[in-house]
Motif scaffolding. Sequence first.
Motif, PDB file in Angstrom:
ATOM      1  N   ILE A 149       0.856  -1.187   0.000  1.00  0.00           N
ATOM      2  CA  ILE A 149       0.000   0.000   0.000  1.00  0.00           C
ATOM      3  C   ILE A 149       0.888   1.232   0.000  1.00  0.00           C
ATOM      4  CG2 ILE A 149      -1.767   1.320   1.235  1.00  0.00           C
ATOM      5  CD1 ILE A 149      -2.735  -1.294   2.483  1.00  0.00           C
ATOM      6  N   VAL A 150       0.611   2.159  -0.911  1.00  0.00           N
ATOM      7  CA  VAL A 150       1.359   3.406  -0.999  1.00  0.00           C
ATOM      8  C   VAL A 150       0.417   4.561  -0.681  1.00  0.00           C
ATOM      9  CG1 VAL A 150       2.769   4.898  -2.450  1.00  0.00           C
ATOM     10  CG2 VAL A 150       2.843   2.417  -2.787  1.00  0.00           C
ATOM     11  N   LEU A 151       0.831   5.430   0.238  1.00  0.00           N
ATOM     12  CA  LEU A 151       0.011   6.561   0.656  1.00  0.00           C
ATOM     13  C   LEU A 151       0.742   7.867   0.382  1.00  0.00           C
ATOM     14  CD1 LEU A 151      -0.975   5.177   4.184  1.00  0.00           C
ATOM     15  CD2 LEU A 151      -2.354   5.051   2.111  1.00  0.00           C
ATOM     16  N   LYS A 152       0.014   8.840  -0.122  1.00  0.00           N
ATOM     17  CA  LYS A 152       0.589  10.175  -0.229  1.00  0.00           C
ATOM     18  C   LYS A 152       0.723  10.744   1.174  1.00  0.00           C
ATOM     19  CE  LYS A 152      -1.805  13.702  -1.868  1.00  0.00           C
ATOM     20  NZ  LYS A 152      -2.463  14.625  -2.822  1.00  0.00           N
ATOM     21  N   GLU A 153       1.837  11.366   1.447  1.00  0.00           N
ATOM     22  CA  GLU A 153       2.128  11.866   2.785  1.00  0.00           C
ATOM     23  C   GLU A 153       0.981  12.704   3.345  1.00  0.00           C
ATOM     24  OE1 GLU A 153       5.907  13.922   5.128  1.00  0.00           O
ATOM     25  OE2 GLU A 153       5.720  14.113   2.950  1.00  0.00           O
ATOM     26  N   GLY A 154       0.560  12.384   4.540  1.00  0.00           N
ATOM     27  CA  GLY A 154      -0.541  13.066   5.201  1.00  0.00           C
ATOM     28  C   GLY A 154      -1.801  12.232   5.257  1.00  0.00           C
ATOM     29  N   VAL A 155      -2.003  11.374   4.269  1.00  0.00           N
ATOM     30  CA  VAL A 155      -3.204  10.531   4.224  1.00  0.00           C
ATOM     31  C   VAL A 155      -3.226   9.554   5.396  1.00  0.00           C
ATOM     32  CG1 VAL A 155      -4.376   8.721   2.898  1.00  0.00           C
ATOM     33  CG2 VAL A 155      -3.503  10.746   1.735  1.00  0.00           C
ATOM     34  N   GLU A 156      -2.045   9.079   5.791  1.00  0.00           N
ATOM     35  CA  GLU A 156      -1.974   8.075   6.862  1.00  0.00           C
ATOM     36  C   GLU A 156      -2.487   8.613   8.193  1.00  0.00           C
ATOM     37  OE1 GLU A 156       1.853  10.384   7.301  1.00  0.00           O
ATOM     38  OE2 GLU A 156       0.508   9.753   5.681  1.00  0.00           O
ATOM     39  N   ASN A 157      -2.555   9.911   8.331  1.00  0.00           N
ATOM     40  CA  ASN A 157      -3.004  10.505   9.596  1.00  0.00           C
ATOM     41  C   ASN A 157      -4.500  10.796   9.633  1.00  0.00           C
ATOM     42  OD1 ASN A 157      -0.351  10.592  10.660  1.00  0.00           O
ATOM     43  ND2 ASN A 157       0.074  12.484   9.511  1.00  0.00           N
ATOM     44  N   GLU A 158      -5.167  10.576   8.537  1.00  0.00           N
ATOM     45  CA  GLU A 158      -6.596  10.842   8.506  1.00  0.00           C
ATOM     46  C   GLU A 158      -7.349   9.809   9.347  1.00  0.00           C
ATOM     47  OE1 GLU A 158      -8.182  11.473   4.615  1.00  0.00           O
ATOM     48  OE2 GLU A 158      -6.441  12.631   3.956  1.00  0.00           O
ATOM     49  N   GLU A 159      -8.332  10.275  10.067  1.00  0.00           N
ATOM     50  CA  GLU A 159      -9.012   9.448  11.075  1.00  0.00           C
ATOM     51  C   GLU A 159      -9.664   8.206  10.497  1.00  0.00           C
ATOM     52  OE1 GLU A 159     -12.486  10.026  14.514  1.00  0.00           O
ATOM     53  OE2 GLU A 159     -11.741  11.732  13.384  1.00  0.00           O
ATOM     54  N   PHE A 177       4.374  10.776  -5.523  1.00  0.00           N
ATOM     55  CA  PHE A 177       3.022  10.246  -5.734  1.00  0.00           C
ATOM     56  C   PHE A 177       2.475  10.668  -7.098  1.00  0.00           C
ATOM     57  CE2 PHE A 177      -1.477   9.523  -5.252  1.00  0.00           C
ATOM     58  CZ  PHE A 177      -1.511   8.351  -4.512  1.00  0.00           C
ATOM     59  N   LYS A 178       2.809  11.872  -7.527  1.00  0.00           N
ATOM     60  CA  LYS A 178       2.352  12.335  -8.839  1.00  0.00           C
ATOM     61  C   LYS A 178       2.927  11.480  -9.962  1.00  0.00           C
ATOM     62  CE  LYS A 178       1.361  17.188  -7.772  1.00  0.00           C
ATOM     63  NZ  LYS A 178       1.777  18.604  -7.946  1.00  0.00           N
ATOM     64  N   ASN A 228      -7.408  13.752  -9.957  1.00  0.00           N
ATOM     65  CA  ASN A 228      -7.813  14.087  -8.591  1.00  0.00           C
ATOM     66  C   ASN A 228      -7.685  12.848  -7.710  1.00  0.00           C
ATOM     67  OD1 ASN A 228      -8.662  16.854  -9.198  1.00  0.00           O
ATOM     68  ND2 ASN A 228     -10.321  15.869 -10.351  1.00  0.00           N
ATOM     69  N   SER A 229      -6.476  12.432  -7.498  1.00  0.00           N
ATOM     70  CA  SER A 229      -6.226  11.202  -6.752  1.00  0.00           C
ATOM     71  C   SER A 229      -6.618  11.343  -5.285  1.00  0.00           C
ATOM     72  CB  SER A 229      -4.739  10.831  -6.839  1.00  0.00           C
ATOM     73  OG  SER A 229      -4.456   9.705  -6.047  1.00  0.00           O
ATOM     74  N   GLN A 230      -7.022  10.221  -4.712  1.00  0.00           N
ATOM     75  CA  GLN A 230      -7.367  10.169  -3.294  1.00  0.00           C
ATOM     76  C   GLN A 230      -6.164   9.841  -2.420  1.00  0.00           C
ATOM     77  OE1 GLN A 230     -10.479   7.204  -3.384  1.00  0.00           O
ATOM     78  NE2 GLN A 230     -12.061   8.747  -3.754  1.00  0.00           N
ATOM     79  N   GLY A 231      -4.992   9.703  -3.037  1.00  0.00           N
ATOM     80  CA  GLY A 231      -3.779   9.503  -2.258  1.00  0.00           C
ATOM     81  C   GLY A 231      -3.522   8.088  -1.791  1.00  0.00           C
ATOM     82  N   VAL A 232      -4.170   7.103  -2.417  1.00  0.00           N
ATOM     83  CA  VAL A 232      -4.000   5.707  -2.022  1.00  0.00           C
ATOM     84  C   VAL A 232      -3.791   4.842  -3.262  1.00  0.00           C
ATOM     85  CG1 VAL A 232      -5.028   3.690  -0.896  1.00  0.00           C
ATOM     86  CG2 VAL A 232      -5.462   5.996   0.015  1.00  0.00           C
TER      87      VAL A 232
END
Length: 255
Positions: free
Chosen positions: A47-57, A78-79, A86-90
């Motif tokens: 799983i690859v996450l754009k930085e910041g997404v991992e902190n979302e509740e 990530f780009k 309009n990626s969701q970062g996942v």
Amino acid sequence: MEYINSLDNNTVKKIKKLKQRKYRELNGEFIAEGRKFLDFSYEPNLIVLKEGVENEENIAPKLDRFKCRKLIVGDKIFKELTSQENSQGVILVYPYCESSLEKLEDNIIVLNNVQDPGNLGTIIRVGDAAGFKDIILTKGSVDVYNEKSVRSSMGSIFNMNIVYMEESELLKLLKERGYKLHVTALEKNSIEYTQMKLQEKNVVVFGSEGNGVSKEMLESADETVIIPIFGSAESLNVAMASGIILYKVRELIKR
């Protein structure tokens, strides 16, 4: 979780290569993008996450369900990996789904040289919704693991047994196993889809967007089927046509 900040990282390079069919086939892996895929139980390899997404509740609890490797990458990297504006970062990397000719059920979908990945993904989704479990594609059809096919399937790709076969081998197999071939084609003797006569074992065949079914498939048909056009439209999209016909087949099966 691991943090990666270099485009030269081997894992980043591998993910970029998986956008090509030959590398997907070589590695037996494919890409899926979007947060919806975190809701499915099928275990990814990465799983690859754009930085910041991992902190979302609402993301953290979903990540905890999976045992695979998890990476965090900066916006620049990530780009390079995303295929969406309009990626969701996942982004998830999955192993190929299991497939087998041994567990074919009594009612099968066959796609004969379908080329559009969006259509394929939609047909997978429709087939799943209508209760079908098996799709056989003739070789030369679009790759089921194309990112657009995967996205359009909305997770139904994990629920289906999807196999590629040479057309001649497929026709031989279906004949040996006693399937009746209902082929969608505009022929003089074609019947309306509402008049299909099912047997115990049935195959519904849909052809390519531009050329329809092959000559060999047409010659092997037990009956040819059409959807009548009452307005001025020239034809129906193959994905839309599959929805109409597959739900009719499901209704006939229940009788």
